[in-house]
Scaffold this active site. Structure first.
Site, short mmCIF file in Angstrom:
data_model
loop_
_atom_site.label_atom_id
_atom_site.label_comp_id
_atom_site.label_asym_id
_atom_site.label_seq_id
_atom_site.Cartn_x
_atom_site.Cartn_y
_atom_site.Cartn_z
N ASP A 127 10.00 -6.96 -4.22
CA ASP A 127 8.59 -7.31 -4.07
C ASP A 127 8.29 -8.74 -4.52
O ASP A 127 9.05 -9.36 -5.28
CB ASP A 127 7.70 -6.31 -4.80
CG ASP A 127 7.94 -6.26 -6.31
OD1 ASP A 127 9.10 -6.42 -6.74
OD2 ASP A 127 6.96 -6.06 -7.05
N ASP A 157 12.07 -16.06 -6.38
CA ASP A 157 11.68 -14.88 -7.15
C ASP A 157 11.36 -13.75 -6.20
O ASP A 157 10.24 -13.58 -5.83
CB ASP A 157 10.48 -15.23 -8.03
CG ASP A 157 10.05 -14.08 -8.92
OD1 ASP A 157 10.78 -13.08 -9.00
OD2 ASP A 157 8.98 -14.19 -9.54
N GLU A 191 8.74 -4.58 -9.22
CA GLU A 191 8.94 -5.36 -10.44
C GLU A 191 7.69 -6.11 -10.84
O GLU A 191 7.33 -6.20 -12.00
CB GLU A 191 10.10 -6.35 -10.24
CG GLU A 191 10.60 -7.02 -11.52
CD GLU A 191 9.88 -8.31 -11.89
OE1 GLU A 191 10.10 -8.79 -13.01
OE2 GLU A 191 9.09 -8.83 -11.10
N GLU A 192 7.00 -6.66 -9.86
CA GLU A 192 5.85 -7.51 -10.16
C GLU A 192 4.67 -6.73 -10.73
O GLU A 192 3.74 -7.33 -11.25
CB GLU A 192 5.41 -8.28 -8.90
CG GLU A 192 6.48 -9.22 -8.34
CD GLU A 192 6.77 -10.43 -9.25
OE1 GLU A 192 6.14 -10.53 -10.31
OE2 GLU A 192 7.63 -11.23 -8.88
ZN ZN Z 1 10.95 -11.74 -10.42
#
Ligand code: ZN
Ligand code: NAG
Ligand code: NAG
Ligand code: NAG
Ligand code: NAG
Length: 496
Positions: A127, A157, A191-192
């Site tokens: 994500d 990222d 994750e975000e």
């Molecule tokens: Zn990250």
């Protein structure tokens, strides 16, 4: 992830070659000509193009996490189809087991030939954070290549890691590679926004299977190039810890009143004084022990006189260096728990004294402190019982992973970095200011290392952290608030 600060064996070394290859596609204007080509010569022209196209295709799928409840599940499902298509060998190898976890996360179990060796995990996440409509040089989900750079959400990222890990494995498998040491590849999808349905579920699954890991490698730090004016050579930072965080609500309740006959003190006045004291009184400077000191000592001989003498003699110059670190807001954030006043709410009408005033403070906790210690310090600084403390969410810093000569994961990483990037003399431990999925793996290992084999230069940094900082800060605050269950930091941005 993750903010500034800032993955062993023949098999992983080869994996990292692949990682390096894709990172290169990001290019480096100016310095590029002086550097060795990052895509090793064993790759054909077609393979080079295929690697870049694979990354661009991944960037084009808008796998945005808007909030823990609001993910683009269409895009996440599409991403699952995409990796099956781009990495067919990974999905059709008899000694690799693939599982979908939490509907959109992926766990690959790669069985090595020697079952006595403890496995490791490579982490990456699918994500990305939302992209505001304005302020982009190229559309954020275009994956456009321009002047040697690939642009878009996820280029740093963290689709770069994800694609590189799978790409490296795919290419190795085609060459009949069989690892000795087993390993896992764990790709989280949220994750975000906390990692609760992705990384946490994968970790729980591994724990239920009785797995113990030699080490974990996740995103988090980079090869830093040109960050110190006097340091000619780039150095690699491997983060061995992460700062903790507290979101604290301060509240003052007083009796309401009319503005024509105001009381001596109001909720707003009391709260304003309290937050002002917090802002004016920095948390203690913790420079002295820990990874930062080790890093500066390792870098000492890379600096010209007199910085080399100073850093080689920190027993004497510690107070000086400690003060110098405070001068810049980024280095300052490495030496102490930071305090950021992020919200202030009171009043609804011009002539009514409001009964309640509220403020929200975001602390990022230095690895040498704990949530409890920071709360106690904050109470002492505020020193006013009328100000109520409500902790919205909090977590301690991550334990510091070993980086000594016996630390298998760290040493493998160090050797691999130095063989893939021969111009890097120093590999130093660091602390990650943001947070990553790796914190869900604490029960499985003591060795958690955060490193992304990407060159980061100050101009990239500005691109990530200044050009978009306002939109990003606004987004992350609203995200933190909607999600009082974690997740600060973790900047994603247009790759340079
Ligand atoms: Zn990250
Ligand atoms: C979600 O992803 C799909 C493609 O997978 C895209 O068409 C759609 O616009 C995205 N939705 C949002 C709200 O971004
Ligand atoms: C997975 O999908 C099912 C069916 O759509 C849903 O009920 C479940 O909540 C989802 N689980 C997660 C972790 O998203
Ligand atoms: C303060 O005011 C808020 C909002 O009216 C209320 O929810 C809270 O219970 C009050 N706290 C105290 C200690 O009176
Ligand atoms: C770690 O293990 C303990 C004890 O089994 C368990 O309570 C905890 O939830 C685990 N933590 C994580 C992050 O998996």
């Amino acid at each position: 992830m993750a903010r500034p600060a800032v993955c062993l064996l023949a098999s992983l070394s080869a994996l990292l070659l692949g990682v390096a290859a894709v990172s290169r596609s990001k290019g480096r204007q100016g310095t590029e000509s002086q550097r060795e080509p990052r895509i090793p010569s064993q790759f054909s022209q077609e393979q080079r193009i295929a690697m870049k196209e694979a990354l661009k295709g991944a960037i084009q799928i808008p796998t945005v996490s808007f909030s823990p409840e609001e993910l683009n599940t269409t895009a996440l499902a599409e991403f699952g189809e995409y990796i099956r298509k781009v990495f067919p060998t990974v999905f059709h190898t008899s000694f690799i087991q693939h599982e979908v976890v939490g509907n959109y996360s992926h766990l690959f179990t790669i069985k090595g030939s020697d079952p006595r060796m403890q496995p490791y995990v490579l982490l990456a996440h699918i994500d990305v954070v939302p992209a505001p409509d304005k302020g982009w040089d190229v559309p954020p989900f275009s994956g456009l290549e321009r002047d040697g750079f690939i642009y878009g959400r996820g280029t740093l990222d963290n689709k770069n890691s994800l694609m590189a890990i799978l790409q490296a494995l795919e290419l190795l498998l085609i060459k009949n590679y069989i690892p000795r040491r087993s390993f896992f590849i764990a790709l989280g999808h949220d994750e975000e926004v906390s990692g609760i349905n992705g990384a946490q579920k994968i970790s729980a699954l591994l724990q239920a299977r009785g797995v113990q890991l030699a080490f974990v490698v996740d995103e988090g730090s980079f090869i830093l190039d040109g960050f110190f004016p006097n340091l000619k050579k780039p150095f690699a930072m491997v983060s061995v810890s992460e700062k903790g965080a507290i979101n604290l609500k301060l509240q003052v309740n007083m009796t309401s009143g009319h503005s024509s006959a105001p009381p001596k003190e109001t909720s707003i006045g009391i709260l304003a004084a309290a937050v002002s004291r917090l802002e004016q009184t920095p948390m203690p400077n913790m420079f002295g022990g820990g990874p930062l000191r080790v890093a500066l000592e390792q870098l000492a001989n890379e600096f010209p006189f007199p910085a080399n003498i100073v850093l080689n003699n920190l027993w004497l110059f510690r107070p000086l260096v400690s003060r110098l670190m405070e001068r810049n807001y980024i280095t300052n954030s490495l030496v102490r728990t930071t305090v950021a006043l992020t919200m202030f709410n009171a009043g609804v009408k011009v002539n009514v004294i409001p009964p309640v005033a509220e403020a929200i403070i975001n602390f990022r906790i230095h690895p040498a402190q704990t949530v409890q210690e920071v709360l106690k310090l904050a109470k002492d600084i505020v020193a006013d019982d009328r100000v109520q403390f409500h902790v919205l969410d909090a977590f301690d810093p991550m334990p510091i992973s070993p980086s000594d000569d016996q630390a298998l994961g760290y040493q493998l990483l160090r050797q691999t970095i130095q063989s893939v990037f021969p111009e890097v003399n120093v590999v130093a431990p660091g602390t990650c200011i943001g947070n990553t999925d790796s914190r869900h793996y604490l029960n499985l290992t003591t060795g958690i290392y955060r490193f992304n084999p990407v060159y980061l230069q100050p101009q990239d940094f500005r691109r990530i952290f200044q050009a978009r900082i306002l939109e990003w800060v606004a987004k992350s605050i609203s995200r933190d608030l909607r999600n009082p269950g974690i997740k600060p930091a973790s900047a994603s941005a247009p790759a340079s």
